[in-house]
Scaffold this motif. Sequence first.
Motif, PDB file in Angstrom:
ATOM      1  N   MET A   1     -32.931 -38.544 -47.981  1.00 50.15           N
ATOM      2  CA  MET A   1     -34.138 -38.694 -48.786  1.00 50.15           C
ATOM      3  C   MET A   1     -34.221 -37.670 -49.900  1.00 50.15           C
ATOM      4  O   MET A   1     -34.997 -37.847 -50.847  1.00 50.15           O
ATOM      5  CB  MET A   1     -35.378 -38.597 -47.893  1.00 50.15           C
ATOM      6  N   ALA A   2     -33.437 -36.589 -49.810  1.00 41.85           N
ATOM      7  CA  ALA A   2     -33.446 -35.576 -50.867  1.00 41.85           C
ATOM      8  C   ALA A   2     -32.765 -36.063 -52.138  1.00 41.85           C
ATOM      9  O   ALA A   2     -32.977 -35.495 -53.216  1.00 41.85           O
ATOM     10  CB  ALA A   2     -32.765 -34.308 -50.363  1.00 41.85           C
TER      11      ALA A   2
ATOM     12  N   SER B   1     -28.176 -45.176 -55.141  1.00 44.18           N
ATOM     13  CA  SER B   1     -27.741 -46.575 -55.126  1.00 44.18           C
ATOM     14  C   SER B   1     -26.672 -46.834 -56.176  1.00 44.18           C
ATOM     15  O   SER B   1     -25.659 -47.493 -55.909  1.00 44.18           O
ATOM     16  CB  SER B   1     -28.941 -47.498 -55.361  1.00 44.18           C
ATOM     17  N   LEU B   2     -26.890 -46.326 -57.389  1.00 43.58           N
ATOM     18  CA  LEU B   2     -25.903 -46.494 -58.458  1.00 43.58           C
ATOM     19  C   LEU B   2     -24.564 -45.879 -58.075  1.00 43.58           C
ATOM     20  O   LEU B   2     -23.498 -46.463 -58.319  1.00 43.58           O
ATOM     21  CB  LEU B   2     -26.421 -45.861 -59.748  1.00 43.58           C
ATOM     22  N   LEU B   3     -24.604 -44.706 -57.459  1.00 45.93           N
ATOM     23  CA  LEU B   3     -23.369 -44.032 -57.054  1.00 45.93           C
ATOM     24  C   LEU B   3     -22.617 -44.841 -56.005  1.00 45.93           C
ATOM     25  O   LEU B   3     -21.406 -45.085 -56.138  1.00 45.93           O
ATOM     26  CB  LEU B   3     -23.702 -42.640 -56.510  1.00 45.93           C
ATOM     27  N   LEU B   4     -23.323 -45.292 -54.975  1.00 49.01           N
ATOM     28  CA  LEU B   4     -22.664 -46.033 -53.900  1.00 49.01           C
ATOM     29  C   LEU B   4     -22.141 -47.389 -54.372  1.00 49.01           C
ATOM     30  O   LEU B   4     -21.058 -47.823 -53.967  1.00 49.01           O
ATOM     31  CB  LEU B   4     -23.639 -46.220 -52.733  1.00 49.01           C
TER      32      LEU B   4
ATOM     33  N   LEU C   1     -26.384 -53.895 -48.000  1.00 51.82           N
ATOM     34  CA  LEU C   1     -26.120 -52.796 -47.074  1.00 51.82           C
ATOM     35  C   LEU C   1     -26.524 -51.444 -47.668  1.00 51.82           C
ATOM     36  O   LEU C   1     -27.114 -50.599 -46.977  1.00 51.82           O
ATOM     37  CB  LEU C   1     -24.641 -52.775 -46.679  1.00 51.82           C
ATOM     38  N   VAL C   2     -26.223 -51.236 -48.941  1.00 46.89           N
ATOM     39  CA  VAL C   2     -26.534 -49.953 -49.582  1.00 46.89           C
ATOM     40  C   VAL C   2     -28.038 -49.739 -49.665  1.00 46.89           C
ATOM     41  O   VAL C   2     -28.567 -48.693 -49.253  1.00 46.89           O
ATOM     42  CB  VAL C   2     -25.889 -49.888 -50.979  1.00 46.89           C
ATOM     43  N   ILE C   3     -28.757 -50.727 -50.183  1.00 48.73           N
ATOM     44  CA  ILE C   3     -30.207 -50.563 -50.354  1.00 48.73           C
ATOM     45  C   ILE C   3     -30.906 -50.511 -48.998  1.00 48.73           C
ATOM     46  O   ILE C   3     -31.857 -49.745 -48.801  1.00 48.73           O
ATOM     47  CB  ILE C   3     -30.769 -51.689 -51.225  1.00 48.73           C
ATOM     48  N   ALA C   4     -30.442 -51.317 -48.035  1.00 48.99           N
ATOM     49  CA  ALA C   4     -31.050 -51.295 -46.703  1.00 48.99           C
ATOM     50  C   ALA C   4     -30.856 -49.939 -46.041  1.00 48.99           C
ATOM     51  O   ALA C   4     -31.779 -49.411 -45.398  1.00 48.99           O
ATOM     52  CB  ALA C   4     -30.448 -52.401 -45.840  1.00 48.99           C
ATOM     53  N   THR C   5     -29.680 -49.353 -46.188  1.00 44.33           N
ATOM     54  CA  THR C   5     -29.431 -48.038 -45.592  1.00 44.33           C
ATOM     55  C   THR C   5     -30.319 -46.969 -46.220  1.00 44.33           C
ATOM     56  O   THR C   5     -30.906 -46.135 -45.511  1.00 44.33           O
ATOM     57  CB  THR C   5     -27.955 -47.654 -45.769  1.00 44.33           C
ATOM     58  N   ILE C   6     -30.444 -46.998 -47.536  1.00 50.80           N
ATOM     59  CA  ILE C   6     -31.268 -45.994 -48.217  1.00 50.80           C
ATOM     60  C   ILE C   6     -32.740 -46.169 -47.869  1.00 50.80           C
ATOM     61  O   ILE C   6     -33.455 -45.190 -47.593  1.00 50.80           O
ATOM     62  CB  ILE C   6     -31.048 -46.085 -49.737  1.00 50.80           C
TER      63      ILE C   6
END
Length: 307
Positions: free
Chosen positions: A150-151, A158-161, A174-179
């Motif tokens: 969260m930091a 998201s852009l990085l992943l 998967l990326v947005i759900a994880t974040i």
Amino acid sequence: MNILIALLWIAVVAATAMGAGWLFRGLVVKVARGSAARVFRTAPLTAGFGMLVILVYVLVAVFAPVIAPFAEREVVGAQFLPWDSTHLLGTDNLGRDMFTRLVYGARNTVGIAFATTALAFTLGASLGLLAATVGGWLDQVLSRLVDILMAIPSLIFSLLLLTIFGTSVVTLVLVIATIDSTRVFRLARSVAQNIVVMDYIEAARLRGEGLWRLIAREILPNAMAPLVAEFGLRFCFVFLTISALSFLGVGIQPPTADWGSMVRENATLITFGDITPLLPAGAIALLTVAVNFVVDWMLYRASGLKE
């Protein structure tokens, strides 16, 4: 003069929206029975309007192939054709029908956002309730891991992943759900910590209830109200995030119809005074407002406040 005209238009739109909400609420009250009818009868007009908008979006998403006059990816004419009887909203930068793309965008953008939110809630709520119930080192490890995630600003993360792992729909979900599951984890853990100290939880432990049965039967039902309200809010954030990523070119990829990418692809029309690129942006804003209207009503009911 222009300000007065703008205010008049706003008043007309607001009155129309409230009228539609009132009619829809009355229809739902007539169709519903028992306690459900009493609940909907006390719903504010804003909640009625929000439920109506959500229902319309769901119907458009489900029946997109029936509503749309052309195929989603079909090139049907020249670039940037004006509005006419054949192309109700003109054509886009490749000659595809804008109305068709807008309709299919409801299925793709809203559907992917809903699936992402459901996955984020399944992961975040499960781990949050587990951390609060077990406590100890498991709670500390999961909480510190969530604090680290969260930091980092969510959009930049998201852009990085997505840059590293690619921009397929599965990767995007998967990326947005994880974040976003980190936010759900914090809420679920906070709510559950106030529940696990109750006497009936201790009684359930003494009865020999297993861990997952204790969570499913005793803790989750009592934490459901804030979690359901948070689901609506989290859906809005996920929906806006996917649209923003698509606008930046790393979200839902063409030729799949998506409201965020539709704004980017046709933004040049704004220079010539054409409002067509604003229509998908308006569709995004309208659904966000509608969901928030319903969530506000649900939070009010869950709080136990009375007028």
